[in-house]
Design an enzyme around this catalytic site. Structure first.
Site, PDB file in Angstrom:
ATOM      1  N   GLY A  11      48.392  38.002  48.575  1.00 32.34           N
ATOM      2  CA  GLY A  11      47.367  38.984  48.212  1.00 32.34           C
ATOM      3  C   GLY A  11      45.983  38.386  48.256  1.00 32.34           C
ATOM      4  CG  LEU A  12      44.822  36.031  51.157  1.00 37.37           C
ATOM      5  CD1 LEU A  12      44.786  35.558  52.595  1.00 37.37           C
ATOM      6  CD2 LEU A  12      44.417  34.912  50.208  1.00 37.37           C
ATOM      7  CB  VAL A  14      37.801  39.977  44.910  1.00 32.71           C
ATOM      8  CG1 VAL A  14      36.872  39.117  44.069  1.00 32.71           C
ATOM      9  CG2 VAL A  14      36.989  40.836  45.868  1.00 32.71           C
ATOM     10  NE  ARG A  35      51.245  44.578  50.928  1.00 29.87           N
ATOM     11  CZ  ARG A  35      51.219  45.576  50.059  1.00 29.87           C
ATOM     12  NH1 ARG A  35      52.271  46.397  49.975  1.00 29.87           N
ATOM     13  NH2 ARG A  35      50.197  45.772  49.274  1.00 29.87           N
ATOM     14  CB  VAL A  76      49.938  43.058  45.348  1.00 28.49           C
ATOM     15  CG1 VAL A  76      50.117  42.002  46.428  1.00 28.49           C
ATOM     16  CG2 VAL A  76      51.170  43.125  44.455  1.00 28.49           C
ATOM     17  CB  ALA A  78      49.333  46.886  38.379  1.00 30.27           C
ATOM     18  CB  SER A 130      40.369  37.610  31.669  1.00 29.69           C
ATOM     19  OG  SER A 130      39.105  38.196  31.392  1.00 29.69           O
ATOM     20  N   GLY A 131      38.267  37.040  34.040  1.00 27.52           N
ATOM     21  CA  GLY A 131      37.056  36.321  34.395  1.00 27.52           C
ATOM     22  C   GLY A 131      36.383  36.867  35.629  1.00 27.52           C
ATOM     23  N   GLY A 132      37.061  37.826  36.278  1.00 24.30           N
ATOM     24  CA  GLY A 132      36.478  38.410  37.470  1.00 24.30           C
ATOM     25  C   GLY A 132      36.402  37.417  38.609  1.00 24.30           C
ATOM     26  CE  LYS A 185      42.914  40.138  32.195  1.00 24.94           C
ATOM     27  NZ  LYS A 185      42.676  41.462  32.742  1.00 24.94           N
ATOM     28  CG  HIS A 188      40.799  40.043  27.627  1.00 25.58           C
ATOM     29  ND1 HIS A 188      40.368  40.771  28.727  1.00 25.58           N
ATOM     30  CD2 HIS A 188      39.957  39.001  27.528  1.00 25.58           C
ATOM     31  CE1 HIS A 188      39.307  40.195  29.251  1.00 25.58           C
ATOM     32  NE2 HIS A 188      39.032  39.110  28.543  1.00 25.58           N
ATOM     33  CG  ASN A 189      41.648  44.029  30.523  1.00 22.57           C
ATOM     34  OD1 ASN A 189      41.485  42.823  30.356  1.00 22.57           O
ATOM     35  ND2 ASN A 189      41.880  44.541  31.710  1.00 22.57           N
ATOM     36  CD  GLU A 192      36.710  43.801  30.369  1.00 20.94           C
ATOM     37  OE1 GLU A 192      36.603  44.607  31.312  1.00 20.94           O
ATOM     38  OE2 GLU A 192      37.410  42.769  30.428  1.00 20.94           O
TER      39      GLU A 192
END
Length: 484
Positions: A11-12, A14, A35, A76, A78, A130-132, A185, A188-189, A192
């Site tokens: 999964g390339l 970001v 893919r 990829v 969810a 997390s961290g973008g 997580k 956490h969101n 956020e």
């Protein structure tokens, strides 16, 4: 013979690209697959050129390039895509190989997938990251859960690429079995969402009540970021308010006021309802985004519905100080509610969560990193059985100190027609939590009146239930007692 890679990543997008570059920079050899094969070639010939990163054009090629036990991280979308990728991988794996889901997955799916993959002889990790974009590249907060036997194998990689706090401690540690990592997580969101809504309410008060321009607000947020409100979200708000469009005007003023969401805040609210935890602030933040989304309807309503004309307070500087207190106290409530949800989930799902350790994982790399997370760790270090952060001496004192300003801001906003759903719900939660006697006695009487749902009495032991024939026309039969 070609050197084998330490880990593979599928999964390339970001996050995937940047995590791979982070891993390679820490000395790991990585094989990547996507893919859409062209993305693999573009990455290998672009950002990955000259690095210890190998491109694979098939799943078989990916798996054959990895050291045993094989570690494959999936980045990829969810949902269905994760299940499909698991099914694609399993026939090619051997006992003890590890599949890692690093996406924003709903924790029940991770519970299910962990059991399924383990039943096939392999191991599974569901981890929050997390961290973008910047965090993925330079050091995110990583929250792994799933098959505990897999942790020693992935720990060197995860802790190497994670953000570090001042003493070098990585913002990554084992959270718990099954979906515990993705649950943390998710919370956490949710926090956020709450933090962002609170900041936006402060911004709207400055804009619509105090008449401040973005450059003036930038200076306030810059000052706030140098004190106890220091955090990533305050920092980026400071920068956003100073950013100019190509015509020299503030870009923030040209952005349409409709907010998107990917679902993690909603999941947090629904889980809180399922577990019976009053997560009022975070739910208001989710609804705030929903309200923003009906832009056309709001534009129409603004021409029909009226409210008071905002009148700026006489002492603007004093009010800004009060606004800082309101933001800080509300932020404490947001974390208190989030931690209350995690504590109940720990009991419900039998997860041995390290609450101080979770605060440490959030100290760096992640979106909600802030100055007082260290104080949360200290609170749980001092009292691991702490029921609510508001009861810790540090947070109790801070909220007590902020109360006058907090109440003034909420009252002033309401009187002037400025919506502050998160700040107000935070204050209502605080007042409700510290209230020895709520009006639920009347509510329970109402339930017994119309549905014979029974009630307990203040003059009898807890656990004894009573029913009253309120009208004289009912019988003595009562409904069974149960709690949703």
């Amino acid at each position: 013979m070609k050197e084998l890679s330490d880990i593979g990543l599928i999964g390339l997008a970001v996050m995937g690209e940047n995590l791979v570059l982070n891993m390679e920079s820490k000395g790991f050899r990585v094989t990547v697959f996507n893919r859409t094969i062209s993305k693999v070639d573009d990455f290998i010939n672009g950002r990955a050129k000259g690095k210890n990163i190998t491109g694979a054009h098939s799943i078989e090629e990916l798996i054959s390039s990895l050291k045993r036990p094989r570690k494959i991280m999936i980045m990829v979308k969810a949902g269905k895509a994760v299940d499909e990728m698991i099914e694609t991988l399993l026939p090619h794996l051997e006992k003890g190989d590890i599949i890692i889901d690093g996406g924003n997955t709903h924790f029940p799916d991770t519970n299910r997938r962990t059991a399924y993959v383990e039943s096939k002889g392999m191991l599974y990790i569901g981890t929050g990251v997390s961290g973008g974009e910047e965090g993925a590249l330079l050091g995110p907060s990583i929250m792994p859960g799933g098959s505990k036997a897999a942790w020693p194998e992935v720990k060197p990689v995860f802790q190497a690429i994670a953000a570090k706090v001042e003493d070098g401690t990585p913002c990554c540690d084992w959270v718990g079995e099954n979906g515990a990592g993705h649950f943390v997580k998710m919370v956490h969101n949710g926090i956020e969402y709450g933090d962002m809504q609170l900041i936006c309410e402060a911004y709207q008060i400055m804009r619509d009540l105090l008449g401040m321009k973005p450059d003036e607000m930038h200076l306030v947020f810059r000052e706030w970021n140098e004190g106890e409100l220091n955090s990533y979200l305050i920092e980026i708000t400071r920068d956003i308010l100073a950013y100019k469009d190509t015509d020299g005007q503030p870009l923030v003023d040209k952005i349409l006021d409709t907010a998107g969401q990917k679902g993690t805040g909603k999941w947090t609210g629904v889980t809180a309802l399922d577990l019976g935890i009053p997560l009022t602030l975070i739910v208001e933040a989710v609804f705030g985004r929903c309200l923003s989304a009906i832009k056309d309807e709001r534009v129409t309503a603004s021409k029909i519905l009226s409210g008071p004309k905002p009148v700026s307070p006489d002492d603007r500087d004093m009010f800004i100080r009060d606004l800082k207190e309101a933001l800080y106290a509300s932020k404490i409530v947001s974390y208190a509610q989030g931690y209350a949800l995690m504590m109940e989930a720990g009991r419900e799902y039998k997860w041995d969560l390290n609450y101080g350790g979770i605060a440490l994982m959030w100290r760096g790399g992640c979106i909600i990193r802030s100055a007082f997370l260290g104080k949360i760790k200290e609170a749980f270090d001092k009292n691991p059985a702490l029921n609510n952060l508001l009861l810790d001496p540090f947070f109790k004192e801070k909220v007590q100190k902020a109360q006058t300003g907090w109440r003034n801001v909420v009252a002033t906003a309401v009187k002037n027609g400025i919506p502050v759903p998160a700040m107000a719900s935070a204050l209502n939660y605080y007042d409700g939590y510290r209230c020895e006697r709520l009006p639920a006695n009347l509510l329970q009487a109402q339930r017994d009146y119309f549905g014979a749902h029974t009630y307990e009495r203040t003059d009898r032991p807890r656990g004894e239930f009573f029913h009253t024939n309120w009208t004289g026309r009912g019988g003595t039969t009562a409904s069974t007692t149960y709690n949703v």
